[in-house]
Write a protein that holds these residues in place. Structure first.
Motif, PDB file in Angstrom:
ATOM      1  N   PHE A  43      14.786  50.951 -12.833  1.00  0.00           N
ATOM      2  CA  PHE A  43      14.826  50.012 -11.710  1.00  0.00           C
ATOM      3  C   PHE A  43      15.028  48.617 -12.267  1.00  0.00           C
ATOM      4  O   PHE A  43      14.832  48.365 -13.447  1.00  0.00           O
ATOM      5  CB  PHE A  43      13.532  50.088 -10.888  1.00  0.00           C
ATOM      6  N   TRP A  44      15.453  47.709 -11.406  1.00  0.00           N
ATOM      7  CA  TRP A  44      15.673  46.323 -11.790  1.00  0.00           C
ATOM      8  C   TRP A  44      14.638  45.465 -11.091  1.00  0.00           C
ATOM      9  O   TRP A  44      14.278  45.727  -9.955  1.00  0.00           O
ATOM     10  CB  TRP A  44      17.074  45.860 -11.389  1.00  0.00           C
ATOM     11  N   GLY A  45      14.158  44.460 -11.758  1.00  0.00           N
ATOM     12  CA  GLY A  45      13.227  43.527 -11.148  1.00  0.00           C
ATOM     13  C   GLY A  45      12.175  43.068 -12.125  1.00  0.00           C
ATOM     14  O   GLY A  45      11.960  43.678 -13.181  1.00  0.00           O
ATOM     15  N   LYS A  46      11.499  41.986 -11.772  1.00  0.00           N
ATOM     16  CA  LYS A  46      10.492  41.413 -12.662  1.00  0.00           C
ATOM     17  C   LYS A  46       9.087  41.902 -12.371  1.00  0.00           C
ATOM     18  O   LYS A  46       8.163  41.602 -13.103  1.00  0.00           O
ATOM     19  CB  LYS A  46      10.556  39.893 -12.591  1.00  0.00           C
ATOM     20  N   ASN A  47       8.901  42.660 -11.325  1.00  0.00           N
ATOM     21  CA  ASN A  47       7.581  43.164 -10.954  1.00  0.00           C
ATOM     22  C   ASN A  47       7.343  44.501 -11.642  1.00  0.00           C
ATOM     23  O   ASN A  47       7.634  45.562 -11.105  1.00  0.00           O
ATOM     24  CB  ASN A  47       7.464  43.294  -9.441  1.00  0.00           C
ATOM     25  N   MET A  63       6.437  34.917 -17.243  1.00  0.00           N
ATOM     26  CA  MET A  63       5.791  35.950 -18.065  1.00  0.00           C
ATOM     27  C   MET A  63       6.718  37.150 -18.274  1.00  0.00           C
ATOM     28  O   MET A  63       6.694  37.785 -19.320  1.00  0.00           O
ATOM     29  CB  MET A  63       4.472  36.392 -17.438  1.00  0.00           C
ATOM     30  N   TYR A  64       7.539  37.454 -17.283  1.00  0.00           N
ATOM     31  CA  TYR A  64       8.509  38.534 -17.429  1.00  0.00           C
ATOM     32  C   TYR A  64       9.513  38.174 -18.524  1.00  0.00           C
ATOM     33  O   TYR A  64       9.834  39.002 -19.382  1.00  0.00           O
ATOM     34  CB  TYR A  64       9.223  38.814 -16.110  1.00  0.00           C
ATOM     35  N   ALA A  65       9.990  36.933 -18.526  1.00  0.00           N
ATOM     36  CA  ALA A  65      10.923  36.488 -19.565  1.00  0.00           C
ATOM     37  C   ALA A  65      10.253  36.557 -20.939  1.00  0.00           C
ATOM     38  O   ALA A  65      10.874  36.989 -21.920  1.00  0.00           O
ATOM     39  CB  ALA A  65      11.409  35.071 -19.271  1.00  0.00           C
ATOM     40  N   LEU A  66       8.978  36.164 -21.022  1.00  0.00           N
ATOM     41  CA  LEU A  66       8.241  36.264 -22.281  1.00  0.00           C
ATOM     42  C   LEU A  66       8.125  37.721 -22.728  1.00  0.00           C
ATOM     43  O   LEU A  66       8.279  38.026 -23.913  1.00  0.00           O
ATOM     44  CB  LEU A  66       6.858  35.632 -22.143  1.00  0.00           C
ATOM     45  N   ALA A  67       7.861  38.619 -21.802  1.00  0.00           N
ATOM     46  CA  ALA A  67       7.767  40.043 -22.138  1.00  0.00           C
ATOM     47  C   ALA A  67       9.092  40.551 -22.685  1.00  0.00           C
ATOM     48  O   ALA A  67       9.111  41.329 -23.651  1.00  0.00           O
ATOM     49  CB  ALA A  67       7.352  40.852 -20.903  1.00  0.00           C
TER      50      ALA A  67
END
Length: 165
Positions: A43-47, A63-67
């Motif tokens: 799936f696509w998305g930051k959640n 935080m998603y970008a950091l991950a």
């Protein structure tokens, strides 16, 4: 869960069948944290959750970008450890063997962390893991950055054995 250990239904923050299969719902407040759906397809998305509970969190782009950066760097480190050649031959074979074993354990641990991150089934995590391995191989494993061939009779190209799937 039913009496056989199977999930009956999941919805509304409670599970039907809790309490020995008699259909009794758990008391209000029994589940204090938000349940994120675990995806079994990409799936696509930051959640999403990657590696640790609650990380990178819900609706948090930074935080998603950091991950994604962390997964990218982990993949590069796996490739670096797979192709590094820093252990010098010494007379102390025990110390050399222990250092090589420690490096192997770190490489395997990092590779498993990348694998677990990809198992979040997030498309972005998958792409940065592939990109990290690709960049790491290009930098440390390809012939582009390699020094000229070693002297005749010297065949060791890495401190660690190759990764095997």
């Amino acid at each position: 869960m039913d009496g056989g250990g199977h999930m009956n239904q999941m919805g509304g923050g409670h599970m039907n069948g809790m309490g020995g299969g008699r259909g009794i719902a758990p008391p209000p407040g029994a589940f204090h944290h938000r349940h994120m759906m675990m995806h079994m397809t990409f799936f696509w998305g930051k959640n999403t959750e990657i590696l640790f509970h609650g990380w990178p969190g819900y609706n948090n782009s930074g935080m998603y970008a950091l991950a994604l950066v962390v997964v990218f760097l982990l993949a590069i480190m796996v490739e670096w450890l797979s192709h590094c050649n820093y252990i010098k031959e010494t007379s102390n074979r025990l110390a050399t063997g222990l250092l090589q074993t420690l490096m192997y354990a770190i490489r395997v641990g990092l590779a498993y962390m990348v694998m677990l991150a990809v198992m979040s089934f997030n498309g972005g995590v998958f792409l940065v893991a592939i990109a990290g391995h690709t960049v790491g191989f290009f930098a440390f494993g390809s012939r582009f950055f390699k020094k000229p061939s070693p002297p005749a009779g010297f065949t060791q190209t890495s401190d660690l054995p190759p990764m095997s799937c």
